[in-house]
Write an enzyme that holds these catalytic residues in place. Sequence first.
Site, short mmCIF file in Angstrom:
data_model
loop_
_atom_site.label_atom_id
_atom_site.label_comp_id
_atom_site.label_asym_id
_atom_site.label_seq_id
_atom_site.Cartn_x
_atom_site.Cartn_y
_atom_site.Cartn_z
N HIS A 182 157.23 79.99 94.98
CA HIS A 182 156.59 79.77 93.67
C HIS A 182 155.25 79.02 93.84
O HIS A 182 155.05 77.95 93.27
CB HIS A 182 157.53 79.01 92.73
N ARG A 232 158.25 85.64 86.60
CA ARG A 232 159.42 84.77 86.57
C ARG A 232 160.57 85.52 87.23
O ARG A 232 160.77 86.72 87.00
CB ARG A 232 159.80 84.41 85.12
N GLU A 281 166.05 79.98 91.05
CA GLU A 281 165.21 79.07 91.83
C GLU A 281 165.82 77.68 91.92
O GLU A 281 166.39 77.22 90.93
CB GLU A 281 163.82 78.99 91.16
C1 DGY Z 1 153.16 78.67 85.58
O1 DGY Z 1 152.18 77.95 85.34
O2 DGY Z 1 153.83 79.16 84.69
C2 DGY Z 1 153.49 78.94 87.01
O3 DGY Z 1 154.66 79.59 87.19
C3 DGY Z 1 153.43 77.68 87.83
O4 DGY Z 1 152.11 77.56 88.14
#
Ligand code: DGY
Length: 313
Positions: A279, A232, A261
């Site tokens: 992402h 993240r 983001e």
């Molecule tokens: C998640 O699933 O947490 C990812 O960041 C998106 O696929």
Amino acid sequence: MPRVFVTQAIDPAGLAVLRDAGLDVAEHRGERPIGRGPLLAAVKGCAGVIPMPTDRIDDAVLATAGLRVVAHHAVGYDNIDLEAAKRRGVIVTNTPGVLTAATADLTLALMLAAARRLVEADQLMRAGAFAGWRPLLLRGLALDGARLGIVGLGRIGRAVARRAAAFGLQTVHCSRSDKPDAGIERVDLETLLATSDIVSLHCPLTAETRHLIDAAALARMKPGAILINTARGPVVDEAALVEALESGHIAAAGLDVFEDEPRAHPGLRALPQAVLAPHIGSATVAARRQMALKAARNMVAALAGDTPPDRIA
Ligand code: DGY
């Protein structure tokens, strides 16, 4: 017929599961994530919502009259207020497991691209600036024999470690989990940062991990090290990373996620030693289909009064 709102277009296989279960399905269609106001309006009258990591599912959303289930279309759920969901009796599920391989693959892609300076190489070719083979042109880090530090040895961290072994990387990890660590040496974060040639982040975003990689952590990393983040964005202080890249202390970065983001720090966009992806860790056809199916099956089970397979609240 209970109504379910899906906040982005998803793989049709997931929608078919919802419709076959007799649910009335509404979808947000558009290039951009749904805005806050439209989300609150769309959820009104719904028994379930299938949100994306771009949607903030906070108390205001969870307070919607009649909302019973949030079946997240992602594994990470830092965008969902689980405490509020528990308090309001809203069931929350996520999609573990099905995106592990895809995300681990992208991690290795970023690692290779950052280590072997692929963005710089691509730019050079497109600029018509390749003047011929030279021994000192675009030398990068050899993965074979380098040390990889994995922060967070969950499903994805382990899958990265397995792939890393095939490239000859020596892996260490630091993790809060007490699960057996698959024969990978465990070290503390300080040691991991100070000794790894590549640091790869695989921890969830929590109050503890926000800005875990700040200016001080970057300064503790080995000169010339590489940072990879497919977890993240806010785990990394992006402004501090830009400074560390500009100074050359950090040689390169591979980033699939960003602090704010969808915006990436302008400093990052200007640096070819930063490999940037929008992402897309889980963006394979197979993984996104399985995520849609999992979210839909969790939704159907929860609305039918059964325990959904991937309940997190
Ligand atoms: C998640 O699933 O947490 C990812 O960041 C998106 O696929």
